[in-house]
Write an enzyme that holds these catalytic residues in place. Structure first.
Site, PDB file in Angstrom:
ATOM      1  N   MET A  51       0.841  -1.142   0.239  1.00 58.65           N
ATOM      2  CA  MET A  51       0.112  -0.101  -0.081  1.00 58.65           C
ATOM      3  C   MET A  51       0.775   1.138  -0.012  1.00 58.65           C
ATOM      4  SD  MET A  51       0.612  -0.789   3.264  1.00 58.65           S
ATOM      5  CE  MET A  51      -0.123  -2.264   3.250  1.00 58.65           C
ATOM      6  N   PRO A  52       2.115   1.244   0.220  1.00 59.26           N
ATOM      7  CA  PRO A  52       2.773   2.441   0.188  1.00 59.26           C
ATOM      8  C   PRO A  52       2.758   3.093  -1.312  1.00 59.26           C
ATOM      9  CG  PRO A  52       4.161   1.006   1.274  1.00 59.26           C
ATOM     10  CD  PRO A  52       2.753  -0.119   0.540  1.00 59.26           C
ATOM     11  N   LEU A  53       2.623   4.428  -0.985  1.00 59.29           N
ATOM     12  CA  LEU A  53       2.959   5.405  -2.514  1.00 59.29           C
ATOM     13  C   LEU A  53       4.023   6.028  -2.272  1.00 59.29           C
ATOM     14  CD1 LEU A  53       1.838   6.680  -4.969  1.00 59.29           C
ATOM     15  CD2 LEU A  53       0.747   8.237  -3.544  1.00 59.29           C
TER      16      LEU A  53
END
Length: 126
Positions: free
Chosen positions: A1-3
């Site tokens: 989920m990291p951007l």
């Protein structure tokens, strides 16, 4: 989920940019508990007059090779996980593309899981 958002001065080769993306992604998998294929990385290159930083803040000597890495992620990791993650990024980017650890600046922006939509107008983690 990291951007992941990577900012650096303009002029690096495509191979240098790829090494940055790949090293950060590898560190996310190894030290930040990110699953395979969870890869969303944006690279922004800036002209010299658009990239302003202090060359010695906190007595860390930085060069024009400074890379600023901003990662938006869930607020689920411990301080120890974050420390291991920072160290792993610096280690990997030192090996390739050859950055000095002093030129690796990392900032985490943590958010609740319900603040993400990966498509279809759905909050997949809510």
């Amino acid at each position: 989920m990291p951007l992941v958002r990577i900012s650096l001065r303009r002029g690096k080769s495509p191979q240098h940019i790829a090494a940055l993306r790949n090293g950060i992604y590898r560190a996310m998998i190894e030290a930040f508990n990110v699953p395979q294929n969870d890869r969303f990385i944006l690279v922004q290159q800036h002209d010299a007059d658009e990239f302003d930083y202090d060359a010695n803040y906190l007595d860390i000597p930085r060069s024009d090779d400074l890379v600023i890495i901003q990662i938006t992620c869930n607020n689920t990791r411990t301080v120890e996980q974050k420390q291991a993650f920072y160290a792993r990024i610096a280690e990997l980017l030192s090996a390739e593309p050859g950055l000095r650890p002093q030129d690796v600046f990392i900032s985490l922006l943590e958010t609740a899981k319900e603040n993400w939509s990966f498509g279809n107008g759905i909050a997949q983690y809510a």
